[in-house]
Write a protein that holds these residues in place. Structure first.
Motif, PDB file in Angstrom:
ATOM      1  N   UNK A  40       0.845  -1.195   0.000  1.00 10.85           N
ATOM      2  CA  UNK A  40       0.000   0.000   0.000  1.00 10.85           C
ATOM      3  C   UNK A  40       0.881   1.246   0.000  1.00 10.85           C
ATOM      4  N   UNK A  41       0.504   2.211  -0.823  1.00  6.76           N
ATOM      5  CA  UNK A  41       1.313   3.411  -1.011  1.00  6.76           C
ATOM      6  C   UNK A  41       0.525   4.670  -0.684  1.00  6.76           C
ATOM      7  N   UNK A  42       1.263   5.697  -0.327  1.00  6.64           N
ATOM      8  CA  UNK A  42       0.704   7.032  -0.127  1.00  6.64           C
ATOM      9  C   UNK A  42       1.122   7.891  -1.315  1.00  6.64           C
ATOM     10  N   UNK A  43       0.520   9.064  -1.468  1.00  3.50           N
ATOM     11  CA  UNK A  43       0.902   9.919  -2.601  1.00  3.50           C
ATOM     12  C   UNK A  43       2.394  10.261  -2.639  1.00  3.50           C
ATOM     13  N   UNK A  44       3.059  10.290  -1.490  1.00  2.00           N
ATOM     14  CA  UNK A  44       4.478  10.639  -1.467  1.00  2.00           C
ATOM     15  C   UNK A  44       5.406   9.425  -1.582  1.00  2.00           C
ATOM     16  N   UNK A  45       4.841   8.240  -1.815  1.00  2.00           N
ATOM     17  CA  UNK A  45       5.654   7.035  -1.999  1.00  2.00           C
ATOM     18  C   UNK A  45       6.424   7.136  -3.313  1.00  2.00           C
ATOM     19  N   UNK A  46       7.721   6.891  -3.230  1.00  2.00           N
ATOM     20  CA  UNK A  46       8.586   6.980  -4.410  1.00  2.00           C
ATOM     21  C   UNK A  46       8.324   5.826  -5.372  1.00  2.00           C
TER      22      UNK A  46
END
Length: 85
Positions: free
Chosen positions: A63-69
């Motif tokens: 699961x990723x957030x908008x700031x995940x590279x």
């Protein structure tokens, strides 16, 4: 940079595609920037990936957030939030 895109459930239905290999610009470095860049395709892309729409994202199955590279060769998935019961 080349990445794999995957779209699931209603996101897939609205976009009319389950996935694609995409070459993205070098200034797109995060999941949020990728989402913004995909919206520039217009039409269903702009509507389905619109800012403020409930949407989950994952990078390489995490699961990723908008700031995940994001990085060369990674897989980025977009899917609606799900609930269980």
């Amino acid at each position: 940079m080349n990445i794999e895109l995957r779209f699931f459930a209603s996101v897939r239905e609205q976009l009319g595609v389950a996935g694609e290999r995409a070459e993205i610009p070098g200034d797109v470095r995060t999941v949020g920037e990728l989402r913004q860049w995909l919206r520039t395709r217009g039409g269903a892309w702009a509507e389905t990936l619109a800012e403020g729409r409930a949407l989950r994202m994952a990078v390489d199955h995490a699961v990723a957030r908008p700031d995940t590279a994001i990085a060369e060769g990674c897989e980025v998935a977009f899917f609606p939030p799900v609930t269980g019961g």
